[in-house]
Enzyme design. Sequence first.
Site, mmCIF file in Angstrom:
data_model
loop_
_atom_site.group_PDB
_atom_site.id
_atom_site.type_symbol
_atom_site.label_atom_id
_atom_site.label_comp_id
_atom_site.label_asym_id
_atom_site.label_seq_id
_atom_site.Cartn_x
_atom_site.Cartn_y
_atom_site.Cartn_z
ATOM 1 N N LYS A 106 -9.294 -9.990 5.391
ATOM 2 C CA LYS A 106 -9.198 -9.039 6.494
ATOM 3 C C LYS A 106 -9.577 -9.705 7.817
ATOM 4 O O LYS A 106 -10.647 -10.308 7.927
ATOM 5 C CB LYS A 106 -10.119 -7.849 6.239
ATOM 6 N N CYS A 128 0.814 -1.222 0.000
ATOM 7 C CA CYS A 128 0.000 0.000 0.000
ATOM 8 C C CYS A 128 0.849 1.273 0.000
ATOM 9 O O CYS A 128 1.624 1.511 0.929
ATOM 10 C CB CYS A 128 -0.935 0.002 1.201
ATOM 11 N N VAL A 151 -6.285 0.346 4.742
ATOM 12 C CA VAL A 151 -5.099 0.745 5.481
ATOM 13 C C VAL A 151 -4.581 2.033 4.852
ATOM 14 O O VAL A 151 -4.888 2.327 3.695
ATOM 15 C CB VAL A 151 -4.015 -0.368 5.428
ATOM 16 N N GLU A 179 -7.180 7.058 7.092
ATOM 17 C CA GLU A 179 -6.841 7.966 6.000
ATOM 18 C C GLU A 179 -5.420 8.507 6.181
ATOM 19 O O GLU A 179 -5.101 9.160 7.183
ATOM 20 C CB GLU A 179 -7.843 9.111 5.853
ATOM 21 N N SER A 180 -4.596 8.250 5.184
ATOM 22 C CA SER A 180 -3.158 8.531 5.303
ATOM 23 C C SER A 180 -2.846 10.006 5.517
ATOM 24 O O SER A 180 -1.978 10.356 6.332
ATOM 25 C CB SER A 180 -2.423 8.018 4.063
#
Length: 229
Positions: free
Chosen positions: A40, A13, A53, A70-71
């Site tokens: 998952k 990711c 993720v 949320e990155s």
Amino acid sequence: MSKPLTLVSHLLCPYVQRAAIALAEKGVPFERVVIDLANKPDWFVAISPLGKVPLLRLQRPDGSEAVLFESNVICEYLEETQPGPRLHPEDPLARAEHRAWMEFGSAILGDLWGYETTRDAEVFEQKRLALAAKFERVEAALGAGPYFAGTHFSLVDAVFAPIFRYFEVFDDISNSHIFDALPKVNAWRHALAARPSVRNAVVPEYPQHLREFLRKHEAHLLELAQNRQ
């Protein structure tokens, strides 16, 4: 003593990599838990509103657990709460511009998903051209480097480093020629690739994992490599 931060991750990711890079740049200790998004675990589903993720698990002052998702939200939280080098400009306008380019990086990832997963030659070429056009805009925005904002590493760099990492593998399979006429972007991507926080944001087996992902999707990109042989 509070528990260390936990970054819930997936091996490939790019959004996880943003957070991992930001944590490393700030020198914040953290634990990493890797999950399989195709299978998952129940505990993950229970705490991830979007089923995605990264997640950042942390302890509130009262000892209860908080979970951020949320990155970009995670990166902004780290910037606001953690010691270490500042990863956003102090000037409000410059900071807003950086946030906008972070969103632009997310738009590039949207095109990259189609580029790497499509089985259709026409769609593949459409995505290649869309990526080329976006990187031309990036070229126009870059200064002297070596990073997005000059000599200072920022969250924009943390966003784009995982994007460029894809092409280390993709262009080894079949050269996209996207970066041929983009000297500033090329210099930037090489500077980021040499940065320890960027190198250590993935496992050493990342290229093999990415190639396996392409095989599972029967990606057109692999067909191009076969045609070269």
